[in-house]
Scaffold this motif. Structure first.
Motif, PDB file in Angstrom:
ATOM      1  N   ARG A  32      -5.037   0.112  -1.784  1.00 42.16           N
ATOM      2  CA  ARG A  32      -5.483   1.257  -0.828  1.00 42.16           C
ATOM      3  C   ARG A  32      -6.920   1.419  -1.095  1.00 42.16           C
ATOM      4  O   ARG A  32      -7.889   1.244   0.109  1.00 42.16           O
ATOM      5  CB  ARG A  32      -4.968   2.769  -1.240  1.00 42.16           C
ATOM      6  CG  ARG A  32      -3.502   2.851  -0.870  1.00 42.16           C
ATOM      7  CD  ARG A  32      -2.839   4.154  -1.375  1.00 42.16           C
ATOM      8  NE  ARG A  32      -1.709   4.362  -0.725  1.00 42.16           N
ATOM      9  CZ  ARG A  32      -0.846   5.297  -0.778  1.00 42.16           C
ATOM     10  NH1 ARG A  32      -1.125   6.381  -1.762  1.00 42.16           N
ATOM     11  NH2 ARG A  32       0.264   5.626  -0.406  1.00 42.16           N
ATOM     12  N   ALA A  33      -7.470   1.177  -2.207  1.00 39.84           N
ATOM     13  CA  ALA A  33      -8.883   1.269  -2.340  1.00 39.84           C
ATOM     14  C   ALA A  33      -9.643   0.089  -1.790  1.00 39.84           C
ATOM     15  O   ALA A  33     -10.818   0.212  -1.010  1.00 39.84           O
ATOM     16  CB  ALA A  33      -9.393   1.224  -3.848  1.00 39.84           C
ATOM     17  N   LEU A  34      -8.843  -1.032  -1.663  1.00 39.79           N
ATOM     18  CA  LEU A  34      -9.468  -2.392  -1.042  1.00 39.79           C
ATOM     19  C   LEU A  34      -9.396  -2.409   0.452  1.00 39.79           C
ATOM     20  O   LEU A  34     -10.128  -3.383   0.924  1.00 39.79           O
ATOM     21  CB  LEU A  34      -8.778  -3.494  -1.659  1.00 39.79           C
ATOM     22  CG  LEU A  34      -9.173  -3.954  -3.140  1.00 39.79           C
ATOM     23  CD1 LEU A  34      -8.219  -5.213  -3.877  1.00 39.79           C
ATOM     24  CD2 LEU A  34     -10.444  -4.566  -3.220  1.00 39.79           C
ATOM     25  N   LEU A  35      -8.600  -1.474   1.065  1.00 40.79           N
ATOM     26  CA  LEU A  35      -8.859  -1.415   2.424  1.00 40.79           C
ATOM     27  C   LEU A  35     -10.083  -0.418   2.937  1.00 40.79           C
ATOM     28  O   LEU A  35     -10.216  -0.703   4.268  1.00 40.79           O
ATOM     29  CB  LEU A  35      -7.610  -0.715   2.957  1.00 40.79           C
ATOM     30  CG  LEU A  35      -6.166  -1.641   2.759  1.00 40.79           C
ATOM     31  CD1 LEU A  35      -5.062  -0.647   3.104  1.00 40.79           C
ATOM     32  CD2 LEU A  35      -6.309  -2.757   3.679  1.00 40.79           C
ATOM     33  N   THR A  36     -10.639   0.054   2.126  1.00 42.96           N
ATOM     34  CA  THR A  36     -11.894   0.792   2.462  1.00 42.96           C
ATOM     35  C   THR A  36     -13.145   0.601   1.725  1.00 42.96           C
ATOM     36  O   THR A  36     -14.263   0.728   2.240  1.00 42.96           O
ATOM     37  CB  THR A  36     -11.605   2.242   2.465  1.00 42.96           C
ATOM     38  OG1 THR A  36     -11.167   2.764   1.264  1.00 42.96           O
ATOM     39  CG2 THR A  36     -10.314   2.612   3.128  1.00 42.96           C
ATOM     40  N   THR A  42       0.718  -1.186  -0.116  1.00 43.31           N
ATOM     41  CA  THR A  42       0.177   0.020   0.087  1.00 43.31           C
ATOM     42  C   THR A  42       0.797   1.453   0.031  1.00 43.31           C
ATOM     43  O   THR A  42       0.295   2.257  -0.162  1.00 43.31           O
ATOM     44  CB  THR A  42      -0.965   0.030   1.246  1.00 43.31           C
ATOM     45  OG1 THR A  42      -0.093   0.030   2.236  1.00 43.31           O
ATOM     46  CG2 THR A  42      -1.913  -1.077   1.202  1.00 43.31           C
ATOM     47  N   GLY A  43       2.262   1.244  -0.009  1.00 45.82           N
ATOM     48  CA  GLY A  43       2.891   2.403   0.346  1.00 45.82           C
ATOM     49  C   GLY A  43       3.910   2.531  -0.661  1.00 45.82           C
ATOM     50  O   GLY A  43       4.016   3.551  -1.466  1.00 45.82           O
ATOM     51  N   LEU A  44       4.560   1.383  -1.211  1.00 45.45           N
ATOM     52  CA  LEU A  44       5.747   1.544  -2.277  1.00 45.45           C
ATOM     53  C   LEU A  44       5.068   1.480  -3.694  1.00 45.45           C
ATOM     54  O   LEU A  44       4.031   0.919  -3.979  1.00 45.45           O
ATOM     55  CB  LEU A  44       6.421   0.198  -2.162  1.00 45.45           C
ATOM     56  CG  LEU A  44       7.323  -0.031  -0.890  1.00 45.45           C
ATOM     57  CD1 LEU A  44       7.956  -1.308  -0.757  1.00 45.45           C
ATOM     58  CD2 LEU A  44       8.319   0.982  -0.683  1.00 45.45           C
ATOM     59  N   PRO A  45       5.647   2.292  -4.350  1.00 46.72           N
ATOM     60  CA  PRO A  45       5.262   2.614  -5.786  1.00 46.72           C
ATOM     61  C   PRO A  45       5.139   1.389  -6.314  1.00 46.72           C
ATOM     62  O   PRO A  45       6.127   0.559  -6.692  1.00 46.72           O
ATOM     63  CB  PRO A  45       6.201   3.402  -6.540  1.00 46.72           C
ATOM     64  CG  PRO A  45       6.903   4.174  -5.243  1.00 46.72           C
ATOM     65  CD  PRO A  45       6.982   3.155  -4.149  1.00 46.72           C
ATOM     66  N   SER A  46       3.990   0.876  -6.823  1.00 46.14           N
ATOM     67  CA  SER A  46       3.760  -0.369  -7.505  1.00 46.14           C
ATOM     68  C   SER A  46       2.633  -0.324  -8.300  1.00 46.14           C
ATOM     69  O   SER A  46       1.581   0.517  -8.145  1.00 46.14           O
ATOM     70  CB  SER A  46       3.747  -1.396  -6.636  1.00 46.14           C
ATOM     71  OG  SER A  46       2.502  -1.658  -6.127  1.00 46.14           O
TER      72      SER A  46
END
Length: 279
Positions: free
Chosen positions: A229-233, A218-222
């Motif tokens: 990030r969307a799937l966490l919310t 969710t943090g490193l560029p990929s």
């Protein structure tokens, strides 16, 4: 009769206070789980203190997590799927009970009944088939005129309609997982909404989301960063929208209690739940 008190601690872990007993479902309480990192704060010890009973739906490490069970104490009663008891006892736990689908036990005024679940049964499944094996289950927690259904991990199965016919007040329904995709035996938001139409609970609480992610994803560029990030919310909100759409089309009028990991579940005041009063 009185409604249950619930707190969503994250992933599939819910503290349920019902009929004078405190139950913890599938405890996962640590900041790390192999390559996974918790993206919300770990629950404080007070949130899992005073647990009378633990129910475990299946053997996968994010549901039967030995380190979390040890935090609760090796003498805390643990209910596992039939076939898993001897293995867990060998890990040093001293109060282990087994339940297969349709089997029940009582603890004071609380009755726990195992239900069918459509999910991989091996500890290291679904791709690996070595190690401990016990068919996955869900649980009905009943007492004081109220029933809570903890689905664990499952896909849709025909018997959900029969579970709903017996009456469910609150259903804890998985709506995603911890990765960018779902393997077999899981519900996505649309599948979870379809399950609600069969179960027909008064209130549905989306669980199994927003708690863990692969370290760095969710943090490193990929290419996966924005999606993760969307799937966490997004999954619980998509689930709520699906449930509302099905209700508008004549389906079950279930209310959805959106709850962030770590928060108490606020049951809708207008939901058809048992009235406040002596339990």
């Amino acid at each position: 009769m009185s409604p249950p008190s619930l707190q969503f601690l994250g992933h599939s872990t819910v503290r349920v206070e019902l009929a004078g007993r405190t139950v913890l479902t599938d405890p996962l309480l640590t900041a790390r789980l192999g390559p996974l990192r918790r993206v919300v704060p770990a629950p404080p010890p007070a949130s899992w203190a005073g647990v009378d009973l633990v129910v475990v739906s299946h053997l996968h490490n994010d549901h039967l997590h030995l380190r979390s069970l040890r935090l609760l104490g090796r003498s805390t009663p643990v209910v596992v799927p039939r076939g898993a008891g001897r293995w867990l006892t060998r890990q040093g736990f001293t109060a282990v009970e087994e339940l297969g689908p349709g089997e029940s036990l009582t603890d004071g005024g609380l009755t726990v009944t195992a239900t069918h679940a459509d999910h991989a049964a091996h500890r290291w499944g679904p791709r690996l088939t070595h190690g401990p094996h016990a068919p996955a289950v869900g649980h009905l927690l009943s007492g004081g005129g109220t029933t809570v259904y903890a689905a664990g991990d499952t896909d849709l199965f025909p018997g959900m309609t029969d579970l709903g016919a017996d009456g469910i007040d609150v259903a804890l329904v998985p709506v995603w997982g911890w990765g960018p995709s779902l393997g077999p035996g899981h519900l996505d938001p649309a599948g979870a909404a379809a399950a609600v139409q069969q179960l027909r609970p008064s209130v549905a609480v989306p669980v199994h989301w927003g708690t863990y992610a692969v370290a760095g994803l969710t943090g490193l560029p990929s290419p996966w960063r924005a999606r993760m990030r969307a799937l966490l919310t997004e999954p619980p909100r998509r689930f709520a929208a699906e449930v509302a759409g099905l209700a508008a089309a004549g389906g079950a009028a279930t209310r959805v209690a959106l709850t962030a990991p770590g928060s108490p579940v606020v049951l809708p005041a207008d939901a058809d739940l048992p009235a406040e009063g002596p339990s």
